[in-house]
Every structure is written in C-alpha cells, then in structure tokens.
Design an enzyme around this catalytic site. Structure first.
Site, mmCIF file in Angstrom:
data_model
loop_
_atom_site.group_PDB
_atom_site.id
_atom_site.type_symbol
_atom_site.label_atom_id
_atom_site.label_comp_id
_atom_site.label_asym_id
_atom_site.label_seq_id
_atom_site.Cartn_x
_atom_site.Cartn_y
_atom_site.Cartn_z
ATOM 1 C CG ASN A 1 -1.707 1.262 1.371
ATOM 2 O OD1 ASN A 1 -1.812 2.036 0.408
ATOM 3 N ND2 ASN A 1 -2.278 1.497 2.538
ATOM 4 C CE LYS B 1 0.218 3.662 4.730
ATOM 5 N NZ LYS B 1 -0.124 3.818 6.121
ATOM 6 C CG HIS C 1 -6.093 1.784 4.780
ATOM 7 N ND1 HIS C 1 -5.688 2.753 5.667
ATOM 8 C CD2 HIS C 1 -5.055 0.918 4.644
ATOM 9 C CE1 HIS C 1 -4.438 2.485 6.044
ATOM 10 N NE2 HIS C 1 -4.037 1.378 5.438
ATOM 11 C CD GLU D 1 -3.285 5.540 6.412
ATOM 12 O OE1 GLU D 1 -3.241 5.565 5.170
ATOM 13 O OE2 GLU D 1 -2.353 5.109 7.113
ATOM 14 C CD GLU E 1 -3.784 -2.596 7.159
ATOM 15 O OE1 GLU E 1 -2.627 -2.788 6.789
ATOM 16 O OE2 GLU E 1 -4.444 -1.601 6.849
ATOM 17 N N GLY F 1 1.850 2.360 10.679
ATOM 18 C CA GLY F 1 2.759 3.497 10.550
ATOM 19 C C GLY F 1 3.391 3.933 11.861
ATOM 20 C CB SER G 1 4.784 -1.573 12.014
ATOM 21 O OG SER G 1 4.297 -0.249 12.204
HETATM 22 C C1 PEP Z 1 -0.962 0.188 5.826
HETATM 23 O O1 PEP Z 1 -0.950 1.328 5.381
HETATM 24 O O2 PEP Z 1 -1.869 -0.558 5.483
HETATM 25 C C2 PEP Z 1 0.095 -0.221 6.736
HETATM 26 C C3 PEP Z 1 0.002 -1.390 7.304
HETATM 27 O O3 PEP Z 1 1.137 0.669 6.936
HETATM 28 P P1 PEP Z 1 2.519 0.367 7.709
HETATM 29 O O4 PEP Z 1 3.074 -0.931 7.153
HETATM 30 O O5 PEP Z 1 3.389 1.540 7.388
HETATM 31 O O6 PEP Z 1 2.202 0.246 9.162
#
Ligand code: PEP
Length: 248
Positions: free
Chosen positions: A9, A11, A95, A97, A167, A173, A212
C-alpha cells in the site's frame, strides 16, 4: 492450501515516474517467485503506468479505494467499472485512514465490497481496532461489528475471492507490531467468525496482517498458520525492502 498474498500500500506516495522506477527495480528482485501472490497498490495517477509495466509478470496491481456506484455525480471518485477498464485486479476497501479521514462507514464499505466483487475485482477489506479498544478488551466486539457491517447481505458464492486485511490501527505506521502470537490469535478469531457466518469457505479465505510489517518481522508473522499474507505500508516503498518481505 491458501496461497499467501503480499501487498504494497503506497498510500499518497510516488508520482508515475517514481512508481515506474520502483517497478523496474522490483520485478527482477521477485522474478520467478511463485510461492506467494504479490500486488502493488499505487495512487490512482500511477495505477495505469504500474498496470502496464507489470503486465505478464508475477505482480498484480490494484487501487487504494473505489466508489460503490458504477458512475454518477461523485466528483473525485473512481468506480469499479473504471478500475477494471484500466486492468486493475484488486482494490483496498475500508482502510483505517479512509475510515478516519474520508467518512468511510461500514454501510459504504458494504456497498463497495459488493460492487468490487460483482465487477470481478478482488477486494481487500481492512478491519482493525484502536489502541484503547484493545486495551479495554473490546477487540473482538470491534472486529465482529466491522465484519458484520461490511458483509451484511454478502453474496456467499463470492466469499473465496474476498480477502480480509486485519490491521490494528495502533500498529499502522507507528513501528509497533502485534506480536506473532497476538496476530495469530486475532486472525483465528476472525476466521472462526467468518466460518460461523459463511461456512466452510472461511477456510479458503485469506486473512492478511498489516501494521508495521518490515523485513525483520515478516517471517515470524507470516509463518503463523492463520496469517495468509501481509499488507505493507512504509516498508513497501523501497524495492529491496518490499522484495525482502515477499521472500520472508
Ligand atoms: C498500511 O498502510 O496498510 C500499513 C500497514 O502501513 P505500515 O506498514 O506503514 O504500518
């Protein structure tokens, strides 16, 4: 056996030329890798460029979001019809976000999942709890409610194509990761819930972990029996880092 899916992803990062540079460097690193499926989720402006460049390779490409309607007066949005017309095969839906910043409700997510499936796209439905919800023991309630909302009236015949991405919001992040044991326990809980509502097909459905994931923790997470892949944000922006995760 469920084939794992390792997804990037990106973003709101990478212009089309930066996306193309990534793909040029990345494809040789994963050439011949058939153990897992690989998918890239660039921004909408880079999507056609990426799709064109990965065509014929072992890497797929999809969109980071979509609208539920096929067309209409929805300024700034993109429909499943438009995504499939440019060759996208996958789409992220719900997601955290988008839930946080774009008013992505369970009702809208539900319409999007149905639209994606009816157009032949593979939706990656994202669910996850906030930190305080985990701390006060509400993780299961939150996930069950998100799944129930997203999958209300869900066409069971398409269930094997639906991918769930678990997630935990506190791990996205932040550099914090669920331990492999916590992630596995939560994935098993999600699968048990899916089985109760959709039946045996739940054992064919892939449940990805996101939050992460990095080259140094990917193997411990991805070797858990109910973790069927990863959705990777920050560590997917560099070809060598994402390739290392793919080859965990
Ligand atoms: C994501 O944006 O779905 C995500 C898991 O980000 P990160 O790996 O940076 O935590």
């Amino acid at each position: 056996m469920r084939k794992k899916l390792i997804a990037a992803n990106w973003k709101m990062y990478k212009t089309p030329s930066e996306a193309l540079n990534f793909v040029e460097a990345f494809l040789p690193l994963v050439a011949g890798h058939t153990r897992d499926e690989i998918a890239l989720f660039p921004s909408i402006t880079s999507l056609p460029t990426v799709i064109h460049r990965v065509r014929g390779s072992n890497v797929a490409a999809g969109a980071q979001s979509m609208h539920w309607a096929d067309e209409g007066a929805y300024t700034g949005h993109t429909s499943a019809t438009m995504l499939t017309a440019v060759g996208a095969t996958h789409v992220l839906i719900g997601h955290s976000e988008n839930r946080q910043y774009d008013n992505e409700t369970d009702e809208r997510i539900n319409l999007k999942v149905k639209s994606a499936l009816s157009h032949g796209l593979i939706p990656l439905l994202c669910v996850g709890e906030q930190k305080d919800e985990r701390q006060c023991g509400k993780t299961e309630d939150v996930l069950v409610s998100q799944l129930a909302g997203a999958l209300a009236g869900f066409p069971k015949e398409h269930a094997d194509r639906l991918v769930i991405a678990y997630e935990p919001v506190w791990a996205i992040g932040t550099g914090l990761t669920a331990t492999p044991e916590t992630a596995e326990e939560t994935h098993l809980m999600i699968r048990t819930h899916l089985e109760k509502h959709l039946g045996d097909v739940a054992n064919e459905m892939r449940i990805l972990y996101g939050g992460s994931v990095k080259p140094d923790n990917a193997s411990a997470l991805l070797n858990q029996p109910n973790i069927d892949g990863a959705l990777v944000g920050g560590a997917s922006l560099k070809p060598d880092s994402f390739a290392a995760i793919v080859k965990y």
